[in-house]
Structure formats: C-alpha cells, structure tokens
Design an enzyme around this catalytic site. Structure first.
Site, mmCIF file in Angstrom:
data_model
loop_
_atom_site.group_PDB
_atom_site.id
_atom_site.type_symbol
_atom_site.label_atom_id
_atom_site.label_comp_id
_atom_site.label_asym_id
_atom_site.label_seq_id
_atom_site.Cartn_x
_atom_site.Cartn_y
_atom_site.Cartn_z
ATOM 1 N N GLU A 103 0.837 -1.202 0.000
ATOM 2 C CA GLU A 103 0.000 0.000 0.000
ATOM 3 C C GLU A 103 0.865 1.244 0.000
ATOM 4 O O GLU A 103 1.464 1.612 1.021
ATOM 5 C CB GLU A 103 -0.935 0.032 1.208
ATOM 6 C CG GLU A 103 -1.841 1.260 1.204
ATOM 7 C CD GLU A 103 -2.777 1.334 2.395
ATOM 8 O OE1 GLU A 103 -3.330 2.428 2.632
ATOM 9 O OE2 GLU A 103 -2.952 0.322 3.080
ATOM 10 N N LYS A 233 -8.521 -15.646 15.919
ATOM 11 C CA LYS A 233 -8.540 -15.207 14.516
ATOM 12 C C LYS A 233 -9.920 -14.753 14.043
ATOM 13 O O LYS A 233 -10.285 -14.947 12.890
ATOM 14 C CB LYS A 233 -7.969 -16.296 13.609
ATOM 15 C CG LYS A 233 -6.522 -16.649 13.943
ATOM 16 C CD LYS A 233 -5.960 -17.778 13.114
ATOM 17 C CE LYS A 233 -4.527 -18.076 13.529
ATOM 18 N NZ LYS A 233 -3.942 -19.217 12.820
#
Length: 403
Positions: A103, A233
């Site tokens: 990014e 998670k």
C-alpha cells in the site's frame, strides 16, 4: 529411495506419487520444492520465475511452517522511524521498524507519525496483560449437569492446572474464566501465560491434556477442543474486553505547535474527527474496531517479522482516543488483543530474523519490547491518518504516493 527430477515428475503424472509425497523421494526439502514448482509450472502452463527465487532454507520451513511448498512470495519491506518509546521501567527505546506492505503512502504516513512522536518527547506504552486462550465446547446431559460442571471446574482448578502445565516448560494456566453455558453446552475459557512464544500450539496441547483429565472425572462429552469462545482469529467483543495475546495502551501528548506545523491541522480538529469517525462512525456500523486503521500497521509489521498474519483480524480491534488538554493534543490507542512472539513459528524464518534484529527483539526475553514497538507504530500510523483527515490531506497523499 531418491529419484531424479524427471522420474519424480513422471510418477506424479502417472499418479504413483502424490504431490505431498515428493519429500520422500527427493534428496532434501529444497530439491522437493523445486520439483513441485516445476510440476505446477507444467500443469498450469505458468512460469514461476519470481516465486522460485528465494534465499531461505526450506529444510526447517517445510517441517514447521508450510506444506506442499513451491517457493516464496516477495512483499516490499521498508522502515519507519525512528520511533521513541518510554517504557514503564523508565527505559527509552529508539528504533527503526521494518514494515512490509504493497500500500503506497502507508510508510510515509507512519513515518510522519513517528516524527510527531519524536518531536513530542516520545510516546509511553504500558503492557496491561499477557495471555493466550483456548476454549473447548463440552456437552453435558442437561442444564443441571452443565451448572455442576462449571462448579466442578472452579473447585478443581489446581488439579486441572497441574495436568495442563505438565505438557509445557513455559506455559502457565492462569485461570479458567469466563465459563459460559448455553443450554447443556459448556464453554470454559482456559487462559495461559506463554512467555516469548505467541503460544497457540502450546495452549492447544495443554488444554487437550486438561480436558482428557476432565472427561475421566466427569460424565461429559468434549465436542471440540476449540469452541470459538477462545476467540482465535476472529473479531470478538470478548477479546476486546478480556484481552488476548498482549494487551497494550500507547499514548502521546503533542504540543499544539507541532500539531499545526507537522500535521497541518489543530488539536480541536483531530478530536472532532476521532469522535465522529472512530467512535460514532464505528458504533453506528457495529464495528469492534473503534479506530482508523490499526490493521494497516499490525499487518505490515507482522509480515516483516514472521508473525501469524491471520492474527491481524484480532490486532485490528481496539480504541483510539483524542483529547484537547490545555490546547495540546492527547492521543492514545488501546490494543486489547495483539498476539505476538519473538520465538517459534514464523520468527525462525531468515527474513523475519533480520527484520527483528533491526529492532533487537529476536529471541527469549524480548517479547514485551517487540509488543511495545508494534503499539508505538500503530499509534504513529493512527495519529498521522487522523491528522490527514482533519487537514483534508488523505486523498492528496494517496494520489501522490499510492497510485
């Protein structure tokens, strides 16, 4: 029996060898990786030139980190910083921090946040908790038995603790709490200290031993070792409240003139953006992340340092606060659920070792330092982005750096 590359590929094509069995016939894991990649190239008609270029040794990697390996991927790695941290022990940490991302503008933004922190005398980080969890789901005959099991666990904790800890030299069972009951299902949350290891494997093995003991002593049926009450998670209100992995808070007070000169905005504007976006906006969306982009920084450091990238979903929850204090800006982030490690898992990979050595956080006794650095980088990135939003600079930065 060692075979050459062509012989193994021929047997793969004929079905005599399955793709996961190549290591049995190759000289070593590195050769097996090359053969598997060549086979996939042939099958897919795709040349894997870049996936096949790497410097890590696949020997231990194939044993501990991955199966059916064909190579590696490459993610650009940069550094942010230096960031300055004032610890609870009155120590000062000053370090560059490696971050891996695709990014554009992310590292530039984090770097700006680090600059603000340095000019403000550093940030302060506190570690509130260190725990890893595993929560099985247990079926009883009826709700009365479920209640009895809950009481039995509470009164026999010392025995359960002894059994669980018999499987590990480092893990310590702190508590079994909360214990949730839904109908005749019981969800006891085993909570451990795990030292410098993230500890998921450790607590899984220990909890399995503990529930084996519980089954012998009670008329119960363990449906699954993990009942999703861990919570592993997945974004979770329970982890937001109870914490998992490392629970940390990082803060900085930025003088008004630094807000104006470096962030090109005002403390009042940052406070307003944080309230409207991170707090109210997150509330109306039902988010567990009352923040702008914790996941960006957590993911980038995790990738560079061999952490489990799936735990980014946990590291992304948390709260950002901002206050105008006598004209200056008080800014903080709370990370209740940051599973990190400095030993074990992906930390043994050669690239992860080098990244962690930049910060001097590799090995035993370094996990608190590493967690504090991650928190400081999250603080820096969050401060910079909220500042950019307050100044109206976000789109411009991505236009210049991220396209």
């Amino acid at each position: 029996m060692n075979l050459n590359t062509d012989e193994i590929i021929e047997k793969l094509d004929s079905g005599e060898i399955r793709i996961h069995e190549i290591e049995k016939y190759a000289e070593n894991a590195n050769q097996a990786t090359d053969i598997r990649r060549k086979y996939i190239e042939n099958k897919s008609g795709t040349q894997l030139e870049h996936i096949g270029k790497y410097s890590i040794d696949m020997t231990l990697t194939a044993q501990k980190n991955i199966e059916n390996q064909i190579g590696t991927i490459q993610v650009p790695v940069g550094v942010a910083g230096p960031v300055i941290i004032n610890t609870e022990e009155d120590e000062k940490i000053e370090t560059y921090v490696p971050m891996a991302t695709t990014e554009g503008a992310l590292l530039a933004s984090v770097n700006r946040g680090c600059s603000v922190i340095r000019k403000s005398g550093g940030c302060s980080v506190s570690i509130l908790n260190n725990q890893m969890t595993r929560a099985p789901v247990i079926k009883t005959k009826n709700v009365h038995d479920a209640s009895k099991l809950k009481k039995w666990i509470e009164t026999h904790f010392d025995e359960i603790k002894k059994v669980a800890e018999s499987t590990t030299n480092h893990g310590k069972l702190i508590k079994i709490d909360p214990i949730a009951i839904v109908g005749k299902l019981v969800y006891p949350r085993f909570v451990y200290e795990t030292g410098d290891s993230m500890g998921m494997n450790m607590v899984t093995i220990a909890t399995q031993e503990a529930i084996n003991f519980m089954e012998k002593e009670n008329d119960i049926h363990v449906i699954a070792l993990s009942g999703n009450f861990c919570v592993d998670k997945k974004p979770s209100a329970l982890n937001m409240i109870e914490g998992r992995g490392k629970s940390l808070v990082a803060e900085v007070t930025v003088p008004k003139e630094i807000v104006e000169k470096t962030l090109k905005t005002t403390p009042e504007a940052i406070v307003e953006v944080n309230y409207a976006k991170n707090l109210v906006g997150s509330a109306i969306s039902g988010s567990y992340g009352y923040n702008a982009h914790f996941a960006n920084m957590v993911a980038a450091v995790f990738l560079a340092c061999g952490q489990d990238p799936a735990h980014v979903v946990e590291g992304s929850i948390g709260i950002t606060t901002a206050e105008d204090v006598d004209g200056d800006l008080y800014f903080s982030i709370t990370l209740p659920d940051l599973p990190v490690a400095t030993v074990g898992g992906g930390t043994r990979l050669e690239t992860a070792t080098e990244s962690m050595n930049i910060m001097d956080v590799k090995g035993s006794g370094k996990v608190n330092k590493f967690a504090s650095i991650v928190a400081s980088i999250v603080l820096a990135g969050e401060l910079s982005l909220v500042g950019a939003l307050a100044a109206g600079h976000l789109a411009r930065a991505h236009k210049e750096l991220g396209r």
